[in-house]
Design an enzyme around this catalytic site. Sequence first.
Site, PDB file in Angstrom:
ATOM      1  N   SER A 192       1.024  -1.174  -0.106  1.00 14.14           N
ATOM      2  CA  SER A 192      -0.099   0.022  -0.075  1.00 14.14           C
ATOM      3  C   SER A 192       0.910   1.192   0.272  1.00 14.14           C
ATOM      4  O   SER A 192       1.927   1.124   0.144  1.00 14.14           O
ATOM      5  CB  SER A 192      -0.810   0.012   1.349  1.00 14.14           C
ATOM      6  OG  SER A 192      -1.605   0.956   1.460  1.00 14.14           O
ATOM      7  N   TYR A 213      -2.000  -0.886  10.524  1.00  9.66           N
ATOM      8  CA  TYR A 213      -1.998  -0.973   9.053  1.00  9.66           C
ATOM      9  C   TYR A 213      -0.666  -0.541   8.442  1.00  9.66           C
ATOM     10  O   TYR A 213       0.023  -1.250   7.563  1.00  9.66           O
ATOM     11  CB  TYR A 213      -3.067  -0.330   8.380  1.00  9.66           C
ATOM     12  CG  TYR A 213      -3.286  -0.532   7.137  1.00  9.66           C
ATOM     13  CD1 TYR A 213      -4.109  -1.771   6.552  1.00  9.66           C
ATOM     14  CD2 TYR A 213      -3.110   0.222   6.095  1.00  9.66           C
ATOM     15  CE1 TYR A 213      -4.329  -1.778   5.276  1.00  9.66           C
ATOM     16  CE2 TYR A 213      -3.056   0.156   4.765  1.00  9.66           C
ATOM     17  CZ  TYR A 213      -3.900  -1.149   4.371  1.00  9.66           C
ATOM     18  OH  TYR A 213      -3.989  -1.382   2.994  1.00  9.66           O
TER      19      TYR A 213
HETATM   20  P1  NAD Z   1     -11.297  -6.171  -0.261  1.00  6.52           P
HETATM   21  O1  NAD Z   1     -11.861  -6.086   1.352  1.00  6.52           O
HETATM   22  O2  NAD Z   1     -12.256  -5.977  -1.340  1.00  6.52           O
HETATM   23  O3  NAD Z   1     -10.738  -7.537  -0.590  1.00  6.52           O
HETATM   24  C1  NAD Z   1      -9.900  -8.257   0.414  1.00  6.52           C
HETATM   25  C2  NAD Z   1     -10.134  -9.959   0.328  1.00  6.52           C
HETATM   26  O4  NAD Z   1      -9.180 -10.399   1.260  1.00  6.52           O
HETATM   27  C3  NAD Z   1     -11.301 -10.107   0.846  1.00  6.52           C
HETATM   28  O5  NAD Z   1     -12.050 -10.953  -0.338  1.00  6.52           O
HETATM   29  C4  NAD Z   1     -11.230 -10.730   2.093  1.00  6.52           C
HETATM   30  O6  NAD Z   1     -12.076 -11.995   2.596  1.00  6.52           O
HETATM   31  C5  NAD Z   1      -9.935 -11.312   1.880  1.00  6.52           C
HETATM   32  N1  NAD Z   1      -9.324 -11.626   3.078  1.00  6.52           N
HETATM   33  C6  NAD Z   1      -9.049 -10.962   4.414  1.00  6.52           C
HETATM   34  N2  NAD Z   1      -8.501 -11.592   5.418  1.00  6.52           N
HETATM   35  C7  NAD Z   1      -8.381 -12.823   4.915  1.00  6.52           C
HETATM   36  C8  NAD Z   1      -7.510 -13.840   5.326  1.00  6.52           C
HETATM   37  N3  NAD Z   1      -7.158 -13.906   6.815  1.00  6.52           N
HETATM   38  N4  NAD Z   1      -7.330 -14.865   4.829  1.00  6.52           N
HETATM   39  C9  NAD Z   1      -7.744 -15.021   3.406  1.00  6.52           C
HETATM   40  N5  NAD Z   1      -8.323 -13.977   2.914  1.00  6.52           N
HETATM   41  C10 NAD Z   1      -8.321 -12.873   3.543  1.00  6.52           C
HETATM   42  O7  NAD Z   1     -10.174  -5.028  -0.181  1.00  6.52           O
HETATM   43  P2  NAD Z   1      -9.096  -4.845  -1.398  1.00  6.52           P
HETATM   44  O8  NAD Z   1      -9.065  -3.285  -1.439  1.00  6.52           O
HETATM   45  O9  NAD Z   1      -9.364  -5.543  -2.464  1.00  6.52           O
HETATM   46  O10 NAD Z   1      -7.784  -5.132  -0.751  1.00  6.52           O
HETATM   47  C11 NAD Z   1      -6.809  -6.076  -1.318  1.00  6.52           C
HETATM   48  C12 NAD Z   1      -5.305  -5.864  -0.710  1.00  6.52           C
HETATM   49  O11 NAD Z   1      -5.166  -4.324  -1.128  1.00  6.52           O
HETATM   50  C13 NAD Z   1      -5.390  -5.835   0.631  1.00  6.52           C
HETATM   51  O12 NAD Z   1      -3.884  -6.332   0.968  1.00  6.52           O
HETATM   52  C14 NAD Z   1      -5.240  -4.262   1.384  1.00  6.52           C
HETATM   53  O13 NAD Z   1      -4.728  -3.792   2.227  1.00  6.52           O
HETATM   54  C15 NAD Z   1      -4.458  -3.635  -0.085  1.00  6.52           C
HETATM   55  N6  NAD Z   1      -5.013  -2.218  -0.365  1.00  6.52           N
HETATM   56  C16 NAD Z   1      -6.263  -1.695  -0.779  1.00  6.52           C
HETATM   57  C17 NAD Z   1      -6.161  -0.295  -0.911  1.00  6.52           C
HETATM   58  C18 NAD Z   1      -7.702   0.347  -1.309  1.00  6.52           C
HETATM   59  O14 NAD Z   1      -7.939   1.532  -1.501  1.00  6.52           O
HETATM   60  N7  NAD Z   1      -8.802  -0.522  -1.587  1.00  6.52           N
HETATM   61  C19 NAD Z   1      -5.067   0.458  -0.805  1.00  6.52           C
HETATM   62  C20 NAD Z   1      -4.002  -0.075  -0.869  1.00  6.52           C
HETATM   63  C21 NAD Z   1      -3.559  -1.397  -0.324  1.00  6.52           C
END
Ligand code: NAD
Length: 253
Positions: free
Chosen positions: A144, A157
Amino acid sequence: MTRRLEGKTALVTGAGSGIGRAVAIAFAREGARVIVSDVNVAGGEATVAAIQKQGGETRFIRCDISKSSEVEALVRGTVEAFGRLDCAVNNAGIAGLMAPTGDYPEDAWDQVIATNLKGAWLCMKQEIQQMLKQGGGSIVSTASVAGLVGIQMAPAYVAAKHGLVGLTKAAALDYAKANIRINAVCPGVVRTPMVTVSTDQSKELEAALMAAEPVGRMAQPEEIAEAVVWLSSGAASFITGAALPVDGGFVAQ
Ligand code: NAD
């Protein structure tokens, strides 16, 4: 046009939603056979259905990445299904609750670190062992911008994502001569359920998040997936240990 991951076998965690789903779909479109993994079965199965609809080869394996026995079974299951593991994407993660450092609850801290940092390492560990056996591979983790700069009210985080960037560099050096490339992407604000769960409640928050991005908007998950496809492909053959911002200019500010 040649597909960029033709013949490759891929594993994507957190592929039941958001960025992970977009990565899994993009990987399949580029010719990879994809193991979709998530702790959320319904989400994972929906991703599988979307890939099958476009003619891709895929399977779902449920896994909680914070549990080492489940991660071992996930990588074993991937190899049983498709014979090898070329491209791993450690993407599953949680936002955790928002609170200042001095008030952050210990159980919430442990949960964020267990998923976003230890979980990614548990996956990396198993993936590396398989890639060593087969002579190489690529690992991309979803860090991130919070792995590169501080963000208020998110100490666990930010610590976990900085840790994941550090882990990416350390592991890349450990396996640089073993033909295993290990990188991270660092997204800015992406329109996924992780964000919309809050912005759907507050238009002010949505406006503030968009204003925080120099480009004036959030990313779509597909824009992060494009970077992951490229980093996982032969086009990025000399890139390892990198933490690539995919952030609309966020960390350039
Ligand atoms: P999201 O919530 O849409 O998807 C996350 C997925 O991870 C979900 O399907 C959830 O069930 C799964 N998950 C959570 N804990 C888990 C576990 N212990 N084991 C297996 N699966 C698990 O969120 P997203 O935005 O798609 O996030 C994906 C990645 O991107 C994350 O690592 C998040 O920190 C990172 N990220 C997101 C953003 C944003 O703005 N959305 C920005 C930077 C980084």
